[in-house]
Motif scaffolding. Sequence first.
Motif, PDB file in Angstrom:
ATOM      1  N   GLU A  67       0.852  -1.178   0.000  1.00  0.00           N
ATOM      2  CA  GLU A  67       0.000   0.000   0.000  1.00  0.00           C
ATOM      3  C   GLU A  67       0.893   1.235   0.000  1.00  0.00           C
ATOM      4  N   ARG A  97       1.814   5.090   0.521  1.00  0.00           N
ATOM      5  CA  ARG A  97       1.488   6.337   1.204  1.00  0.00           C
ATOM      6  C   ARG A  97       2.679   7.264   1.052  1.00  0.00           C
ATOM      7  N   GLN A  98       2.521   8.517   1.400  1.00  0.00           N
ATOM      8  CA  GLN A  98       3.631   9.452   1.308  1.00  0.00           C
ATOM      9  C   GLN A  98       4.798   8.974   2.158  1.00  0.00           C
ATOM     10  N   TYR A 116       6.206   6.266   1.938  1.00  0.00           N
ATOM     11  CA  TYR A 116       6.174   4.811   2.041  1.00  0.00           C
ATOM     12  C   TYR A 116       5.743   4.237   0.694  1.00  0.00           C
ATOM     13  N   GLU A 153       4.792   6.401  -4.844  1.00  0.00           N
ATOM     14  CA  GLU A 153       4.134   6.942  -3.653  1.00  0.00           C
ATOM     15  C   GLU A 153       3.190   8.060  -4.083  1.00  0.00           C
ATOM     16  N   GLU A 175      -1.687  13.438   0.241  1.00  0.00           N
ATOM     17  CA  GLU A 175      -1.900  12.597   1.421  1.00  0.00           C
ATOM     18  C   GLU A 175      -2.749  11.367   1.121  1.00  0.00           C
ATOM     19  N   THR A 231      -3.846   7.531  -0.383  1.00  0.00           N
ATOM     20  CA  THR A 231      -3.300   6.185  -0.217  1.00  0.00           C
ATOM     21  C   THR A 231      -3.659   5.366  -1.450  1.00  0.00           C
ATOM     22  N   GLY A 267      -3.991   1.621  -2.981  1.00  0.00           N
ATOM     23  CA  GLY A 267      -4.072   0.214  -2.626  1.00  0.00           C
ATOM     24  C   GLY A 267      -3.633  -0.688  -3.764  1.00  0.00           C
TER      25      GLY A 267
END
Length: 212
Positions: free
Chosen positions: A160, A162-163, A165, A184, A188, A190, A192
């Motif tokens: 998954e 994310r910023q 990550y 990424e 903000e 996400t 999937g």
Amino acid sequence: MWELFTHPANIAFSTSLCLMFLFGIFEILLTIIGGGSQTLLDQFLTDSATPNAETHIDADHGLMGKALDWLYLGRVPLFVWLIIFLTAYALTGFIIQGITLQMTDMLFNVWLISFACLFLCMPVVRTVAKLVAKILPQDETMAIYSDELIGRTATIILGEARQNYPAQAKVIDHHGTTHYILVEPETEATFGQGQSVILTHKIKTVFQAVSV
């Protein structure tokens, strides 16, 4: 002139010219028997100086890789590059030694001038290699720069995103080749697994993207 060529202080430059002529004879002989030296020599190039045929993505090269790329080593056949280098090295040395002899009636020490000319001739080598690279026919390649993937749609395939990550994604280039990259979100959001995103830009080895 002959005295300058045979002087012990110019042994490195005389040897370079001799090697250049020997390479020429070697290439002629191989051509006569139906071979060629380019493939033989190109196999000794390091991975830093040759395109990566498996990933097709430009990575963050080390200092050595950047230096080889700056010298166009790998962009022209290695045999041709060696001819350019040997010629530029020898002529640089002879010109400097000749001017010095005319002005001071002396020659630089063999070790000093031989080492110095290794660096002094590099801009000449790069300039000539760059011109030769434009003239010589290039083999068709499927390699691309990673920036060419910007604007394309990628699919998250693992994890998954994310910023700060990133998750692994796959994207298909204009050649139809699949690349596996890290992605990424630009905001903000996400992402999937299985989600499609549009690549917007790249920071180091990670692509940032927005939702489709």
